[in-house]
Write a protein that holds these residues in place. Structure first.
Motif, PDB file in Angstrom:
ATOM      1  N   ASN A   1       0.842  -1.189   0.000  1.00  0.00           N
ATOM      2  CA  ASN A   1       0.000   0.000   0.000  1.00  0.00           C
ATOM      3  C   ASN A   1       0.884   1.248   0.000  1.00  0.00           C
ATOM      4  O   ASN A   1       1.440   1.618   1.039  1.00  0.00           O
ATOM      5  N   PHE A   2       0.982   1.870  -1.149  1.00  0.00           N
ATOM      6  CA  PHE A   2       1.764   3.100  -1.261  1.00  0.00           C
ATOM      7  C   PHE A   2       0.869   4.311  -1.496  1.00  0.00           C
ATOM      8  O   PHE A   2       1.242   5.265  -2.169  1.00  0.00           O
ATOM      9  N   ALA A   3      -0.332   4.254  -0.890  1.00  0.00           N
ATOM     10  CA  ALA A   3      -1.290   5.336  -1.092  1.00  0.00           C
ATOM     11  C   ALA A   3      -0.848   6.616  -0.395  1.00  0.00           C
ATOM     12  O   ALA A   3      -1.255   7.704  -0.789  1.00  0.00           O
TER      13      ALA A   3
ATOM     14  N   ARG B   1       8.415   0.339  -6.431  1.00  0.00           N
ATOM     15  CA  ARG B   1       7.195   0.320  -5.637  1.00  0.00           C
ATOM     16  C   ARG B   1       5.991   0.061  -6.530  1.00  0.00           C
ATOM     17  O   ARG B   1       5.835   0.703  -7.574  1.00  0.00           O
TER      18      ARG B   1
ATOM     19  N   GLU C   1       5.166   0.634   4.457  1.00  0.00           N
ATOM     20  CA  GLU C   1       5.735   0.370   3.135  1.00  0.00           C
ATOM     21  C   GLU C   1       6.688   1.476   2.705  1.00  0.00           C
ATOM     22  O   GLU C   1       7.799   1.217   2.225  1.00  0.00           O
ATOM     23  N   SER C   2       6.254   2.708   2.870  1.00  0.00           N
ATOM     24  CA  SER C   2       7.091   3.828   2.437  1.00  0.00           C
ATOM     25  C   SER C   2       8.369   3.907   3.258  1.00  0.00           C
ATOM     26  O   SER C   2       9.456   4.134   2.716  1.00  0.00           O
TER      27      SER C   2
ATOM     28  N   HIS D   1       1.744  -0.180  -6.044  1.00  0.00           N
ATOM     29  CA  HIS D   1       0.563  -0.103  -5.193  1.00  0.00           C
ATOM     30  C   HIS D   1      -0.344  -1.280  -5.510  1.00  0.00           C
ATOM     31  O   HIS D   1      -0.649  -1.557  -6.675  1.00  0.00           O
ATOM     32  N   ASP D   2      -0.803  -1.979  -4.475  1.00  0.00           N
ATOM     33  CA  ASP D   2      -1.397  -3.301  -4.682  1.00  0.00           C
ATOM     34  C   ASP D   2      -2.639  -3.317  -5.564  1.00  0.00           C
ATOM     35  O   ASP D   2      -2.883  -4.309  -6.250  1.00  0.00           O
TER      36      ASP D   2
END
Length: 322
Positions: free
Chosen positions: A8-10, A32, A16-17, A34-35
């Motif tokens: 999750n890179f929202a 990266r 994650e970040s 985003h899933d």
């Protein structure tokens, strides 16, 4: 090393970040994804020449909108490339622990690292996955002690602070009890920071809040308070951002911190002891500052995600006799 990271890179303010930035600081190339925004083809192409695949997936949820993720992970694993997850959450004893054990997608992992020792042991025992207990930490880039904001001719902006939401796991009623007790005991000298308090704080704003607080009170989900080895990441996050922390003693936490040197422990549920410690350190500026600085230096040296990922890479790619 080429690393594919699916998660999750929202937003910037998540695990994650922080993990990706840490690995880049160690000299690795991190791609990266985003899933729920990556195509099957894009992920397949990236996975073909990666040296490590990191996958952070909340158990019981779909693999984004991409049902081919487990198959891609299996292909990566069959090439001898590690597929790893690193979780800072507690699963054992909570409903989500049962969900994780039933989630077939987790069968694609070669390595599971987690702050929950029971779940890490389950992976190794039941799944043949390399399972390791590894506590959480704090992003090294956030380890900074900011100068405090001086108010009222030299006073402090805040006396007693708690960082975290009051609405929490129903299995852990201690959290709202603690916040309510702090509010009733210290009144307008107490600040509750959270989405159901004065609002969330991130990054430098959180560091400044902690610099401006005399005493920060901690909490950690610990069912029955007799399960050693798991504690919240807040102990690293708060001390590593410059807080003087009073935290309940969780079995095993003394392996990472020394009471009276890096923080102060109190006995879980002993509000009389907690009040005595808070009142003592509201007045004892010199000792409080000594402990605060020693704790900060200790976390920055030993308990950042740089330390954690260095250890994980050693296990996955170096000699591991454990």
């Amino acid at each position: 090393m080429r690393i594919v990271f699916l998660g999750n890179f929202a937003n910037y303010w998540n695990s994650e970040s922080y993990y990706a930035l840490t690995l880049e600081s160690l000299g690795h190339e991190v791609r990266r994804f985003h899933d729920d925004a990556v195509s099957t083809l894009e992920l397949q192409q990236a996975a073909r020449d990666c040296h490590l695949f990191i996958w952070l997936h909340w158990p019981g949820t779909p693999c984004g909108e991409n049902p081919s993720v487990p198959e891609i992970l299996d292909d990566v694993r069959e090439r001898g490339v590690p597929v790893v997850a690193y979780h800072s959450d507690l699963f054992h004893g909570l409903p989500r622990g049962a969900v994780l054990k039933q989630d077939q997608a987790y069968r694609s992992l070669t390595h599971f690292f987690g702050a929950d020792p029971e779940t890490a042991a389950w992976f190794e025992r039941e799944e043949g996955t390399v399972g390791r207990h590894l506590s959480s930490g704090v992003f090294l880039g956030d380890c900074e002690m900011l100068p405090r904001t001086v108010v009222d001719g030299g006073g402090w902006a805040r006396d007693v602070v708690f960082v975290g939401c009051r609405a929490y796991h129903e299995e852990w009623p201690y959290r709202p009890q603690l916040i309510d007790w702090l509010s009733e005991t210290y009144g307008d000298r107490f600040t509750h920071v959270g989405h159901d308090g004065t609002g969330l704080r991130y990054g430098q704003e959180l560091n400044q809040l902690l610099a401006d607080a005399k005493v920060v009170v901690g909490d950690s989900l610990c069912l029955g308070y007799d399960s050693p080895g798991y504690w919240s990441d807040r102990v690293y996050e708060l001390i590593g951002r410059g807080a003087f922390l009073i935290h309940p003693h969780v079995p095993g936490l003394e392996r990472h911190f020394r009471d009276g040197e890096h923080l102060r422990f109190y006995e879980y549920g002993n509000f009389a002891q907690l009040r005595s410690l808070i009142d003592e350190f509201l007045e004892n500026d010199e000792e409080r500052e000594t402990i605060r600085r020693a704790g900060f230096e200790h976390v920055r040296e030993h308990h950042t995600y740089t330390n954690r990922w260095t250890e994980m890479l050693r296990v996955m790619f170096g000699d591991d006799d454990a």
